[in-house]
Write an enzyme that holds these catalytic residues in place. Structure first.
Site, PDB file in Angstrom:
ATOM      1  N   LYS A 172      57.583   6.157 -36.889  1.00 15.10           N
ATOM      2  CA  LYS A 172      56.151   6.028 -36.601  1.00 15.10           C
ATOM      3  C   LYS A 172      55.838   6.382 -35.145  1.00 15.10           C
ATOM      4  O   LYS A 172      54.810   6.979 -34.860  1.00 15.10           O
ATOM      5  CB  LYS A 172      55.649   4.609 -36.940  1.00 15.10           C
ATOM      6  CG  LYS A 172      55.577   4.352 -38.453  1.00 15.10           C
ATOM      7  CD  LYS A 172      54.807   3.080 -38.802  1.00 15.10           C
ATOM      8  CE  LYS A 172      54.596   2.967 -40.322  1.00 15.10           C
ATOM      9  NZ  LYS A 172      53.819   1.780 -40.706  1.00 15.10           N
ATOM     10  N   LYS A 181      58.508   9.088 -48.240  1.00 13.25           N
ATOM     11  CA  LYS A 181      57.857   8.051 -49.037  1.00 13.25           C
ATOM     12  C   LYS A 181      56.340   8.187 -48.980  1.00 13.25           C
ATOM     13  O   LYS A 181      55.787   8.626 -47.970  1.00 13.25           O
ATOM     14  CB  LYS A 181      58.294   6.662 -48.582  1.00 13.25           C
ATOM     15  CG  LYS A 181      57.482   6.067 -47.450  1.00 13.25           C
ATOM     16  CD  LYS A 181      57.717   4.568 -47.336  1.00 13.25           C
ATOM     17  CE  LYS A 181      56.698   3.953 -46.396  1.00 13.25           C
ATOM     18  NZ  LYS A 181      55.466   3.526 -47.050  1.00 13.25           N
ATOM     19  N   LYS A 223      50.475   4.817 -46.645  1.00 10.28           N
ATOM     20  CA  LYS A 223      49.038   4.733 -46.360  1.00 10.28           C
ATOM     21  C   LYS A 223      48.693   5.526 -45.123  1.00 10.28           C
ATOM     22  O   LYS A 223      47.668   6.179 -45.059  1.00 10.28           O
ATOM     23  CB  LYS A 223      48.628   3.260 -46.139  1.00 10.28           C
ATOM     24  CG  LYS A 223      48.534   2.456 -47.413  1.00 10.28           C
ATOM     25  CD  LYS A 223      47.856   1.111 -47.126  1.00 10.28           C
ATOM     26  CE  LYS A 223      48.805  -0.034 -47.411  1.00 10.28           C
ATOM     27  NZ  LYS A 223      49.497  -0.530 -46.213  1.00 10.28           N
TER      28      LYS A 223
HETATM   29  P1  ATP Z   1      51.716   2.012 -43.675  1.00 10.30           P
HETATM   30  O1  ATP Z   1      51.734   3.520 -43.710  1.00 10.30           O
HETATM   31  O2  ATP Z   1      50.496   1.419 -43.013  1.00 10.30           O
HETATM   32  O3  ATP Z   1      53.014   1.413 -43.183  1.00 10.30           O
HETATM   33  P2  ATP Z   1      52.603   1.562 -46.366  1.00 10.30           P
HETATM   34  O4  ATP Z   1      52.148   2.505 -47.400  1.00 10.30           O
HETATM   35  O5  ATP Z   1      54.000   1.717 -45.857  1.00 10.30           O
HETATM   36  O6  ATP Z   1      51.533   1.595 -45.202  1.00 10.30           O
HETATM   37  P3  ATP Z   1      52.798  -1.305 -46.225  1.00 10.30           P
HETATM   38  O7  ATP Z   1      51.579  -2.158 -46.180  1.00 10.30           O
HETATM   39  O8  ATP Z   1      53.532  -1.037 -44.959  1.00 10.30           O
HETATM   40  O9  ATP Z   1      52.401   0.079 -46.919  1.00 10.30           O
HETATM   41  O10 ATP Z   1      53.828  -1.901 -47.277  1.00 10.30           O
HETATM   42  C1  ATP Z   1      53.424  -2.783 -48.336  1.00 10.30           C
HETATM   43  C2  ATP Z   1      54.531  -2.875 -49.366  1.00 10.30           C
HETATM   44  O11 ATP Z   1      54.602  -1.672 -50.125  1.00 10.30           O
HETATM   45  C3  ATP Z   1      55.924  -3.103 -48.794  1.00 10.30           C
HETATM   46  O12 ATP Z   1      56.621  -3.990 -49.651  1.00 10.30           O
HETATM   47  C4  ATP Z   1      56.556  -1.740 -48.852  1.00 10.30           C
HETATM   48  O13 ATP Z   1      57.967  -1.785 -48.944  1.00 10.30           O
HETATM   49  C5  ATP Z   1      55.948  -1.196 -50.127  1.00 10.30           C
HETATM   50  N1  ATP Z   1      55.880   0.266 -50.130  1.00 10.30           N
HETATM   51  C6  ATP Z   1      55.209   1.030 -49.234  1.00 10.30           C
HETATM   52  N2  ATP Z   1      55.345   2.327 -49.545  1.00 10.30           N
HETATM   53  C7  ATP Z   1      56.128   2.373 -50.655  1.00 10.30           C
HETATM   54  C8  ATP Z   1      56.610   3.448 -51.471  1.00 10.30           C
HETATM   55  N3  ATP Z   1      56.320   4.709 -51.179  1.00 10.30           N
HETATM   56  N4  ATP Z   1      57.380   3.146 -52.540  1.00 10.30           N
HETATM   57  C9  ATP Z   1      57.677   1.862 -52.843  1.00 10.30           C
HETATM   58  N5  ATP Z   1      57.244   0.809 -52.118  1.00 10.30           N
HETATM   59  C10 ATP Z   1      56.475   1.061 -51.040  1.00 10.30           C
HETATM   60 MG    MG Z   2      54.630   0.535 -44.205  1.00  6.81          MG
END
Ligand code: ATP
Ligand code: MG
Length: 333
Positions: A112, A196, A199
Site C-alpha cells: 500500500k 486480490k 476496495k
Molecule cells: P482495502 O482496499 O481498503 O484494504 P479490502 O478490499 O482489502 O479493502 P478490508 O476491509 O481490508 O477490504 O477487508 C475486509 C475483509 O475482507 C478481510 O477479512 C479481508 O481478508 C477480506 N478480503 C478482502 N479482500 C479479499 C479478497 N479479494 N478475497 C477474499 N477475502 C478478501
Molecule cells: Mg484490506
C-alpha cells in the site's frame, strides 16, 4: 461457545465479492454455535484520509451490508470500532511491544505504501496491524474469520498475544487462531487476476461490488480477463482468470469446481461468463433490496449499533484494565 471477532473497513461505498466470499459468508455461518462480534473498523479507514461526511456514510453503509448478508443482531454483536475507545488505548500498549523491524515486514504496508511514496504514506497505515491486534485481543477472541491477505497480520497478533502473556502472565490475553476458508480465501481482481480484489487498489472494472447496478456487474464479468486457450479448467497457475471465475461460481452456486468443469466441457468462455453473470445478479438483487431496507431506517440501524457498542465496552473494558494493571500503569482511584 468460542468467541469470534472480525471487521471490515468502511473504505468504499460498497463491499465487494472478495469481502463477501472471503469473510462475510463465514461470519454468517459462524453465528451457529459460536459467540461472534463483528465490527465496522472506522479507525482503520482513517488511514486513507476520507472526507468526514463520506466516512460517516460509509460506516452506516458497511453495517447495513453486514445485516443484508445475514449478520443477525440477536445472535451477533455488531458495533462501530470508534464507539469503543479501548481499541485505541490497547493499541498504544501493543505498539510498545512491537519491534520496528517486525512492523516493517508487513507486506500489506509495503504494497500500500509503495503506491503513495514516503511522503504520501501516513504512520497510521504503518501501525494498522497493531490496531488490528488490539481489536482482536480486547475480546478474548478464539477465532478470526478473514481472507488470506490477513494471515500475516493475524500472525503478528498471535506473536503480540504470546509476548503479553510471557511478560505479564499466561492468562493476560487469549491467543487467537485465524479462520481462513481455502476455496474463497482470495478472490482476484477481474482485470488483473493475479492481484486480490480490493476496495482501494482495484480498478472499477476489476471489482464486483455488492451494491453495483446488476447490469454493470454483468458487463464486468463478461469482460473479465481470461487467457488465450479455450478450455474451462481450474488451474490457478496457468489460468488465473478462469480459475477465479470458477471459484466465484462455485461459492455462489454451491456446485463443486469439478461439477462446473464437467458441465462446461466443450463450451466457451462466453458461456461461462454469461451463466456466472446470471448467478451473481440473482444473488445481488435480493441482497441490495435487504441493504436498502436497513439503510433506509437509520434510527433502527443506529439503535443496533448503540446496543452493540454498549455490550462491546462491557467486554473490552475489563480486558484493557487487566492489561493496564499488569503493564504497571498506576490505577486511577
Ligand atoms: P482495502 O482496499 O481498503 O484494504 P479490502 O478490499 O482489502 O479493502 P478490508 O476491509 O481490508 O477490504 O477487508 C475486509 C475483509 O475482507 C478481510 O477479512 C479481508 O481478508 C477480506 N478480503 C478482502 N479482500 C479479499 C479478497 N479479494 N478475497 C477474499 N477475502 C478478501
Ligand atoms: Mg484490506
Amino acid at each position: 461457545p468460542q468467541r469470534i471477532f472480525s471487521g471490515m473497513q468502511p473504505t468504499s461505498d460498497s463491499l465487494h465479492l472478495g469481502n463477501y466470499l472471503g469473510a462475510l459468508t463465514q461470519w454468517v455461518a459462524l453465528q451457529d454455535g459460536y459467540d461472534p462480534i463483528y465490527c465496522v473498523v472506522d479507525l482503520h479507514a482513517l488511514t486513507v484520509n476520507p472526507e468526514p461526511a463520506v466516512l460517516r456514510e460509509r460506516t452506516r453503509r458497511t453495517a447495513a451490508q453486514y445485516l443484508a448478508a445475514g449478520v443477525d443482531p440477536s445472535r451477533s454483536l455488531l458495533f462501530v470500532q470508534s464507539h469503543v475507545p479501548e481499541h485505541a488505548q490497547l493499541t498504544w500498549i501493543l505498539s510498545c511491544l512491537t519491534g520496528y523491524g517486525e512492523a516493517s515486514r508487513m507486506t500489506q504496508f509495503k504494497d500500500k505504501s509503495a503506491k503513495h511514496g514516503n511522503e504520501g504514506t501516513n504512520v497510521g497505515l504503518f501501525t494498522y496491524p497493531i490496531l488490528m491486534a488490539a481489536d482482536i485481543l480486547l475480546y478474548d477472541t478464539a477465532l478470526v474469520p478473514v481472507g488470506e491477505d490477513q494471515r500475516q497480520h493475524l500472525e503478528l497478533t498471535r506473536d503480540l498475544a504470546q509476548r503479553l502473556n510471557a511478560r505479564f502472565g499466561a492468562d493476560t490475553v487469549v491467543v487467537p487462531e485465524p479462520y481462513i476458508v481455502k476455496a474463497t480465501a482470495k478472490i482476484y481482481d477481474l482485470q488483473e487476476p493475479t492481484a486480490k480484489m480490493s476496495k482501494t487498489a482495484s480498478s472499477p472494472n476489476g471489482l464486483v461490488e455488492l451494491l453495483d447496478d446488476p447490469k454493470v456487474v454483468a458487463k464486468r464479468i463478461r469482460s473479465a480477463v481470461t487467457d488465450t486457450e479455450r478450455e474451462i479448467r481450474f488451474d490457478t497457475a496457468a489460468k488465473p482468470g478462469v480459475s477465479n471465475l470458477l471459484s466465484i461460481y462455485s461459492a455462489l452456486s454451491g456446485r463443486t469446481i469439478t461439477d462446473l468443469e464437467g458441465s462446461y466441457e466443450g463450451k466457451g468462455y462466453g458461456d461461462l461468463k454469461k451463466d456466472l453473470a446470471d448467478v451473481v445478479v440473482a444473488f445481488l438483487e435480493p441482497f441490495q433490496a435487504r441493504f436498502h431496507e436497513f439503510l433506509d431506517d437509520p434510527a433502527q440501524l443506529d439503535a443496533v449499533l448503540a446496543d452493540g457498542a454498549e455490550r462491546a465496552r462491557e467486554i473490552a473494558a475489563p480486558v484493557l484494565a487487566r492489561v493496564y494493571d499488569r503493564s504497571g500503569l498506576l490505577p486511577a482511584r
